[in-house]
Design a protein around this motif. Structure first.
Motif, PDB file in Angstrom:
ATOM      1  N   TYR A   1       0.815  -1.228   0.000  1.00  0.00           N
ATOM      2  CA  TYR A   1       0.000   0.000   0.000  1.00  0.00           C
ATOM      3  C   TYR A   1       0.840   1.266   0.000  1.00  0.00           C
ATOM      4  N   GLU A   2       2.139   1.123  -0.094  1.00  0.00           N
ATOM      5  CA  GLU A   2       2.999   2.309  -0.029  1.00  0.00           C
ATOM      6  C   GLU A   2       2.729   3.238  -1.218  1.00  0.00           C
ATOM      7  N   THR A   3       2.523   4.521  -0.898  1.00  0.00           N
ATOM      8  CA  THR A   3       2.224   5.516  -1.931  1.00  0.00           C
ATOM      9  C   THR A   3       2.460   6.890  -1.322  1.00  0.00           C
ATOM     10  N   SER A   4       2.017   7.967  -1.990  1.00  0.00           N
ATOM     11  CA  SER A   4       2.216   9.300  -1.417  1.00  0.00           C
ATOM     12  C   SER A   4       0.868   9.925  -1.077  1.00  0.00           C
ATOM     13  N   LYS A   5       0.908  11.138  -0.516  1.00  0.00           N
ATOM     14  CA  LYS A   5      -0.359  11.815  -0.192  1.00  0.00           C
ATOM     15  C   LYS A   5      -1.007  12.454  -1.419  1.00  0.00           C
ATOM     16  N   PHE A   6      -0.283  12.520  -2.518  1.00  0.00           N
ATOM     17  CA  PHE A   6      -0.852  13.120  -3.731  1.00  0.00           C
ATOM     18  C   PHE A   6      -1.576  12.048  -4.552  1.00  0.00           C
TER      19      PHE A   6
ATOM     20  N   ILE B   1     -22.321  17.474  -0.167  1.00  0.00           N
ATOM     21  CA  ILE B   1     -21.826  18.806   0.158  1.00  0.00           C
ATOM     22  C   ILE B   1     -23.097  19.569   0.520  1.00  0.00           C
ATOM     23  N   GLU B   2     -23.297  19.867   1.784  1.00  0.00           N
ATOM     24  CA  GLU B   2     -24.567  20.472   2.196  1.00  0.00           C
ATOM     25  C   GLU B   2     -24.562  21.981   2.082  1.00  0.00           C
ATOM     26  N   THR B   3     -23.455  22.585   2.534  1.00  0.00           N
ATOM     27  CA  THR B   3     -23.351  24.040   2.457  1.00  0.00           C
ATOM     28  C   THR B   3     -21.956  24.386   1.933  1.00  0.00           C
ATOM     29  N   PRO B   4     -21.807  25.576   1.350  1.00  0.00           N
ATOM     30  CA  PRO B   4     -20.505  25.923   0.751  1.00  0.00           C
ATOM     31  C   PRO B   4     -19.350  25.955   1.752  1.00  0.00           C
ATOM     32  N   TYR B   5     -19.669  26.017   3.034  1.00  0.00           N
ATOM     33  CA  TYR B   5     -18.566  26.096   4.006  1.00  0.00           C
ATOM     34  C   TYR B   5     -18.642  24.965   5.034  1.00  0.00           C
ATOM     35  N   ASP B   6     -19.128  23.809   4.592  1.00  0.00           N
ATOM     36  CA  ASP B   6     -19.139  22.667   5.514  1.00  0.00           C
ATOM     37  C   ASP B   6     -17.816  21.906   5.421  1.00  0.00           C
ATOM     38  N   SER B   7     -17.706  20.897   6.246  1.00  0.00           N
ATOM     39  CA  SER B   7     -16.445  20.163   6.363  1.00  0.00           C
ATOM     40  C   SER B   7     -16.073  19.427   5.073  1.00  0.00           C
ATOM     41  N   ALA B   8     -17.081  18.901   4.361  1.00  0.00           N
ATOM     42  CA  ALA B   8     -16.799  18.180   3.116  1.00  0.00           C
ATOM     43  C   ALA B   8     -16.247  19.135   2.056  1.00  0.00           C
ATOM     44  N   MET B   9     -16.831  20.344   1.980  1.00  0.00           N
ATOM     45  CA  MET B   9     -16.350  21.334   1.002  1.00  0.00           C
ATOM     46  C   MET B   9     -14.925  21.764   1.333  1.00  0.00           C
ATOM     47  N   LYS B  10     -14.649  21.920   2.621  1.00  0.00           N
ATOM     48  CA  LYS B  10     -13.287  22.289   3.033  1.00  0.00           C
ATOM     49  C   LYS B  10     -12.302  21.194   2.618  1.00  0.00           C
ATOM     50  N   SER B  11     -12.682  19.949   2.831  1.00  0.00           N
ATOM     51  CA  SER B  11     -11.811  18.834   2.450  1.00  0.00           C
ATOM     52  C   SER B  11     -11.554  18.839   0.945  1.00  0.00           C
ATOM     53  N   LEU B  12     -12.611  19.144   0.188  1.00  0.00           N
ATOM     54  CA  LEU B  12     -12.479  19.176  -1.266  1.00  0.00           C
ATOM     55  C   LEU B  12     -11.495  20.275  -1.694  1.00  0.00           C
ATOM     56  N   LEU B  13     -11.584  21.429  -1.066  1.00  0.00           N
ATOM     57  CA  LEU B  13     -10.664  22.524  -1.390  1.00  0.00           C
ATOM     58  C   LEU B  13      -9.220  22.150  -1.031  1.00  0.00           C
ATOM     59  N   VAL B  14      -9.057  21.452   0.086  1.00  0.00           N
ATOM     60  CA  VAL B  14      -7.717  20.984   0.473  1.00  0.00           C
ATOM     61  C   VAL B  14      -7.199  19.998  -0.579  1.00  0.00           C
ATOM     62  N   ALA B  15      -8.075  19.075  -1.007  1.00  0.00           N
ATOM     63  CA  ALA B  15      -7.690  18.071  -2.009  1.00  0.00           C
ATOM     64  C   ALA B  15      -7.217  18.752  -3.296  1.00  0.00           C
ATOM     65  N   ILE B  16      -7.895  19.850  -3.677  1.00  0.00           N
ATOM     66  CA  ILE B  16      -7.576  20.535  -4.931  1.00  0.00           C
ATOM     67  C   ILE B  16      -6.334  21.422  -4.795  1.00  0.00           C
TER      68      ILE B  16
ATOM     69  N   GLU C   1      -4.114  21.834  -2.176  1.00  0.00           N
ATOM     70  CA  GLU C   1      -2.918  21.370  -1.466  1.00  0.00           C
ATOM     71  C   GLU C   1      -2.427  20.010  -1.961  1.00  0.00           C
ATOM     72  N   LEU C   2      -3.331  19.251  -2.588  1.00  0.00           N
ATOM     73  CA  LEU C   2      -2.972  17.859  -2.896  1.00  0.00           C
ATOM     74  C   LEU C   2      -3.135  17.501  -4.370  1.00  0.00           C
ATOM     75  N   LYS C   3      -3.362  18.523  -5.192  1.00  0.00           N
ATOM     76  CA  LYS C   3      -3.305  18.382  -6.648  1.00  0.00           C
ATOM     77  C   LYS C   3      -4.418  17.552  -7.276  1.00  0.00           C
ATOM     78  N   ALA C   4      -5.580  17.475  -6.654  1.00  0.00           N
ATOM     79  CA  ALA C   4      -6.715  16.830  -7.321  1.00  0.00           C
ATOM     80  C   ALA C   4      -7.192  17.758  -8.440  1.00  0.00           C
ATOM     81  N   ARG C   5      -7.509  17.197  -9.612  1.00  0.00           N
ATOM     82  CA  ARG C   5      -7.897  18.006 -10.771  1.00  0.00           C
ATOM     83  C   ARG C   5      -9.255  17.620 -11.346  1.00  0.00           C
TER      84      ARG C   5
END
Ligand SMILES: [Zn+2]
Length: 186
Positions: free
Chosen positions: A23-28, A68-83, A85-89
């Motif tokens: 399972y070795e891989t990176s955070k990206f 994603i319930e509201t624009p500033y909920d936890s799931a939306m924040k995670s999505l922004l981090v993924a994009i 900080e972590l290069k999701a496209r």
């Protein structure tokens, strides 16, 4: 009785035997994907298998209903981090048939809380902290409509890069079959 002891003892052997090696891989994310989906038990292994997603391929964001319930909920924040900080496209929002959130009513859940021993004082404390406790606990009627709403919330988000496609899908929790709800042709 908790399962913690059993888990810790299994874990000790897992690490000692280097069972993590495959399972070795990176955070990206290798496939540059971010997936928002439901915490449903049936999807833990089925969803990645059905999408050909392996360890390291995608950022997986989960909650009850895959919403994603509201624009500033936890799931939306995670999505922004993924994009950012972590290069999701590319984003997939995946609801599923037979979801526990379909038809879930907050008022019924509150009844279940009482039946399972929650006292009035604690309930009133929660109500004083959340004016909309019952509606906050609500699920949704149609999974397809809920997926569309989540896609719209993400697409219209002022912090979302405009060039990232956001698709909506519904998966069958038994066969893994995907139905396309919204295709974003960017
Ligand atoms: Zn679900």
């Amino acid at each position: 009785m908790t399962q913690l002891k059993e888990i810790l003892s299994y874990n000790e052997a897992f690490v000692k035997n280097e069972e993590y090696k495959p399972y070795e891989t990176s955070k990206f994310p290798n496939k540059e994907l971010a997936i928002v989906t439901c915490m449903d038990t049936r999807l833990i292994e089925l969803l990645p298998k059905a999408l050909n997603i392996h360890n390291g391929d995608a950022k997986m964001i989960k909650n009850a209903g895959g919403m994603i319930e509201t624009p500033y909920d936890s799931a939306m924040k995670s999505l922004l981090v993924a994009i950012y900080e972590l290069k999701a496209r590319e984003v997939l929002i995946i609801g599923h048939h037979k979801c526990g959130m379909i038809g879930l009513k907050g008022e019924n859940m509150i009844e279940h809380m009482k039946e399972q021993g929650l006292n009035e004082t604690s309930l009133n404390h929660a109500k004083s902290e959340n004016d909309h406790l019952e509606t906050w606990l609500n699920g949704f009627g149609s999974v397809e409509e809920r997926v569309k709403k989540s896609v719209e919330t993400v697409k219209n988000h002022p912090l979302m890069p405009r060039d990232i496609p956001v698709h909506g899908l519904v998966i069958c929790p038994e066969t893994g079959k995907l139905d396309l709800v919204v295709e974003d042709n960017k």
